[in-house]
Enzyme design. Structure first.
Site, PDB file in Angstrom:
ATOM      1  N   LYS A 155       0.872  -1.091   0.161  1.00 16.21           N
ATOM      2  CA  LYS A 155       0.039   0.179   0.032  1.00 16.21           C
ATOM      3  C   LYS A 155       0.751   1.344   0.118  1.00 16.21           C
ATOM      4  O   LYS A 155       0.679   2.225  -0.925  1.00 16.21           O
ATOM      5  CB  LYS A 155      -0.842  -0.132   1.279  1.00 16.21           C
ATOM      6  CG  LYS A 155      -2.038  -1.059   1.284  1.00 16.21           C
ATOM      7  CD  LYS A 155      -2.859  -1.109   2.422  1.00 16.21           C
ATOM      8  CE  LYS A 155      -2.248  -2.107   3.513  1.00 16.21           C
ATOM      9  NZ  LYS A 155      -1.883  -3.307   3.026  1.00 16.21           N
ATOM     10  N   ILE A 156       1.943   1.445   0.832  1.00 16.36           N
ATOM     11  CA  ILE A 156       2.743   2.597   1.012  1.00 16.36           C
ATOM     12  C   ILE A 156       3.624   2.557   0.028  1.00 16.36           C
ATOM     13  O   ILE A 156       3.839   3.759  -0.538  1.00 16.36           O
ATOM     14  CB  ILE A 156       3.378   2.554   2.497  1.00 16.36           C
ATOM     15  CG1 ILE A 156       2.375   2.558   3.495  1.00 16.36           C
ATOM     16  CG2 ILE A 156       4.230   3.907   2.290  1.00 16.36           C
ATOM     17  CD1 ILE A 156       3.038   2.555   5.038  1.00 16.36           C
ATOM     18  N   ASP A 175       9.807  -6.068  -5.451  1.00 14.55           N
ATOM     19  CA  ASP A 175       9.116  -6.993  -4.335  1.00 14.55           C
ATOM     20  C   ASP A 175       8.990  -8.615  -4.828  1.00 14.55           C
ATOM     21  O   ASP A 175       9.237  -9.034  -5.689  1.00 14.55           O
ATOM     22  CB  ASP A 175       7.668  -6.186  -4.728  1.00 14.55           C
ATOM     23  CG  ASP A 175       6.660  -6.598  -3.404  1.00 14.55           C
ATOM     24  OD1 ASP A 175       6.737  -7.692  -2.699  1.00 14.55           O
ATOM     25  OD2 ASP A 175       6.018  -5.516  -2.992  1.00 14.55           O
ATOM     26  N   CYS A 205       9.365  -2.291   2.383  1.00 10.24           N
ATOM     27  CA  CYS A 205       8.718  -3.616   2.847  1.00 10.24           C
ATOM     28  C   CYS A 205       8.873  -4.059   4.411  1.00 10.24           C
ATOM     29  O   CYS A 205       9.548  -3.079   4.980  1.00 10.24           O
ATOM     30  CB  CYS A 205       9.764  -4.489   2.022  1.00 10.24           C
ATOM     31  SG  CYS A 205      11.617  -4.406   2.496  1.00 10.24           S
ATOM     32  N   THR A 232      11.343   4.752   5.547  1.00  8.31           N
ATOM     33  CA  THR A 232      10.159   5.078   6.394  1.00  8.31           C
ATOM     34  C   THR A 232       9.414   3.851   6.768  1.00  8.31           C
ATOM     35  O   THR A 232       8.292   3.757   7.343  1.00  8.31           O
ATOM     36  CB  THR A 232       9.381   5.945   5.750  1.00  8.31           C
ATOM     37  OG1 THR A 232       8.696   5.204   4.538  1.00  8.31           O
ATOM     38  CG2 THR A 232       9.842   7.333   5.323  1.00  8.31           C
ATOM     39  N   ARG A 234      11.035   0.143   8.593  1.00 10.69           N
ATOM     40  CA  ARG A 234      11.445  -0.304   9.768  1.00 10.69           C
ATOM     41  C   ARG A 234      12.940  -0.007   9.903  1.00 10.69           C
ATOM     42  O   ARG A 234      13.775  -0.454   8.962  1.00 10.69           O
ATOM     43  CB  ARG A 234      10.859  -1.627  10.129  1.00 10.69           C
ATOM     44  CG  ARG A 234       9.428  -1.658  10.494  1.00 10.69           C
ATOM     45  CD  ARG A 234       9.148  -1.185  11.777  1.00 10.69           C
ATOM     46  NE  ARG A 234       7.666  -1.414  12.244  1.00 10.69           N
ATOM     47  CZ  ARG A 234       7.051  -0.534  11.881  1.00 10.69           C
ATOM     48  NH1 ARG A 234       7.208   0.689  11.286  1.00 10.69           N
ATOM     49  NH2 ARG A 234       5.751  -0.904  12.581  1.00 10.69           N
ATOM     50  N   ASP A 258      13.113   8.068   8.723  1.00 12.41           N
ATOM     51  CA  ASP A 258      11.817   8.245   9.834  1.00 12.41           C
ATOM     52  C   ASP A 258      11.991   7.024  10.945  1.00 12.41           C
ATOM     53  O   ASP A 258      11.264   7.174  11.804  1.00 12.41           O
ATOM     54  CB  ASP A 258      10.615   8.179   8.974  1.00 12.41           C
ATOM     55  CG  ASP A 258       9.532   8.457   9.919  1.00 12.41           C
ATOM     56  OD1 ASP A 258       9.564   9.523  10.641  1.00 12.41           O
ATOM     57  OD2 ASP A 258       8.406   7.893  10.039  1.00 12.41           O
ATOM     58  N   GLU A 263      15.881   3.487  17.600  1.00  9.62           N
ATOM     59  CA  GLU A 263      14.596   4.498  18.106  1.00  9.62           C
ATOM     60  C   GLU A 263      13.793   4.032  19.367  1.00  9.62           C
ATOM     61  O   GLU A 263      13.454   4.898  19.799  1.00  9.62           O
ATOM     62  CB  GLU A 263      13.637   4.591  16.977  1.00  9.62           C
ATOM     63  CG  GLU A 263      12.952   3.283  16.533  1.00  9.62           C
ATOM     64  CD  GLU A 263      11.900   3.439  15.373  1.00  9.62           C
ATOM     65  OE1 GLU A 263      12.529   4.043  14.298  1.00  9.62           O
ATOM     66  OE2 GLU A 263      10.825   3.178  15.583  1.00  9.62           O
ATOM     67  N   HIS A 295       9.691   8.775  13.289  1.00 11.73           N
ATOM     68  CA  HIS A 295       8.412   7.657  13.280  1.00 11.73           C
ATOM     69  C   HIS A 295       7.224   8.449  13.537  1.00 11.73           C
ATOM     70  O   HIS A 295       6.281   8.227  14.002  1.00 11.73           O
ATOM     71  CB  HIS A 295       8.805   6.614  14.546  1.00 11.73           C
ATOM     72  CG  HIS A 295       7.976   5.176  13.755  1.00 11.73           C
ATOM     73  ND1 HIS A 295       8.809   4.096  14.027  1.00 11.73           N
ATOM     74  CD2 HIS A 295       6.889   5.179  13.136  1.00 11.73           C
ATOM     75  CE1 HIS A 295       8.129   2.971  13.375  1.00 11.73           C
ATOM     76  NE2 HIS A 295       6.625   3.724  12.944  1.00 11.73           N
TER      77      HIS A 295
END
Ligand code: NAI
Length: 329
Positions: A155-156, A175, A205, A232, A234, A258, A263, A295
């Protein structure tokens, strides 16, 4: 139904409060504490708990939740790398997440980071504030007609592909599955080819065993000199120590993060008065071409409203035995 909401911030209460009015069966108690083994027993007597990206939803935590009578774990996020899914299944705890609240909220931040590091917007902002109107250190490149390489086109990633196309970029992707909605303008290639051809690489991913540290010195060396890397997704997709080596090799025009490995413990906390020990983050921030945000990909008005609604609907569905496609365990 009683729901204990861990690590609640003011914005959580603001977004969940009004949505809660549509779910009168659910009574929410908000607490500041993060979910971890030490705090899991606070949920004794609750039906459900709600947790976020920095929670420890490992085996020990789940065991304590189970002994305290918790039947449902609601992750108010998409990723679930911090959940011991097998243990939850073993204990019969139902775990649900919010897989697709607003893909654009994260993708737009990814492009924001790419632009910020390319044009050094963080430097430019500070320079002008200091009455320094020189352009030293600010030269960037056009994105127009360059190649964007998107890793993970769910989706992202798909939203990021559309944004990059809007900038007039050629979009290539890697992918394990091809996304049919992108077939008109995205060319799928191998990961190696993506690394070699891309001017902008954006990671979308999930973090899994086979994606852990997928960006390391070996893969960095395959990238073009002057590439921009954005993460952005993980933090642990990128081996931070090896990223630092790559930055020192002058591989990157810019790096926008991000999310980053260190973190946990930082995310959404004010640590500005603390002396940081052995901080890799601080080392990363010493480079002029790195920008880190904490994040905040999900943090838009639209995304928060959608997260609140899906999370509470998840609890209703879980209680009614409905598998709504958001199930983790
Ligand atoms: P999604 O599940 O829709 O898409 C993930 C894509 O990654 C899928 O197309 C999947 O086939 C692909 N994939 C799986 N294994 C792969 C591999 N080994 N190599 C390449 N691609 C692979 O997930 P969505 O919603 O697009 O989210 C992506 C990630 O973004 C999440 O896993 C989460 O970690 C992160 N995220 C970050 C946020 C932030 O605030 N910064 C907010 C929301 C999500």
């Amino acid at each position: 139904m009683k729901l204990l909401f861990y690590a609640a911030k003011i914005y959580d209460k603001k977004s969940f409060g009004p949505v809660n009015e549509n779910y009168p069966e659910i009574e929410i108690d908000y607490i500041d504490h993060e979910l971890e083994p030490r705090t899991a027993s606070l949920a004794n007597g609750y039906d459900a708990i709600c947790a976020f990206v920095s929670a420890n939803v490992g085996a020990e935590t789940l065991q304590i939740l189970h002994e305290g009578g918790v039947k449902y774990v609601l992750m108010r996020c998409a990723g679930f790398n911090n959940v011991d899914v097998e243990k939850a299944k073993e204990l019969g705890i139902i775990v649900k997440r919010v897989p697709g609240y607003s893909p654009e909220s994260v993708a737009e931040l990814a492009m924001g980071l790419a632009l910020a590091v390319n044009r050094r917007l963080y430097k430019a902002y500070n320079k002008v504030r200091e009455n320094d109107y020189t352009l030293k250190g600010l030269r960037g490149v056009n994105f127009y007609q360059k190649t964007a390489g998107i890793v993970g086109t769910g989706k992202i990633g798909a939203a990021m592909c559309r944004i990059c196309r809007g900038f007039g970029m050629k979009v290539i992707a890697y992918d394990v599955y091809e996304n049919p909605s992108l077939k008109d303008f995205v060319e799928y290639v191998s990961l190696d080819e993506l690394l070699e051809k891309s001017d902008l690489i954006s990671l979308h991913c999930p973090l899994m065993d086979n994606t852990y540290h997928m960006i390391n010195l070996e893969t960095i060396k395959k990238m073009k000199d002057g590439v921009i890397l954005v993460n952005t997704s993980r933090g642990a997709l990128v081996d931070t120590d090896q990223l630092i080596e790559g930055i020192r090799l002058n591989k990157f025009l810019g790096v926008g993060l991000d999310v980053y490995e260190e973190e946990t413990g930082n995310v959404y906390e004010d640590r500005s008065d603390e002396i940081m020990k052995n901080s890799v983050t601080a080392r990363l921030l010493s480079f002029p071409n790195v920008m880190i945000t904490s994040h905040q990909g999900f943090y838009t008005k639209e995304a928060l409203a959608s997260i609140a609604d899906t999370t509470l609907q998840n609890l209703m569905d879980a209680a009614n035995g409905v598998h709504n496609g958001n199930d983790i365990a």
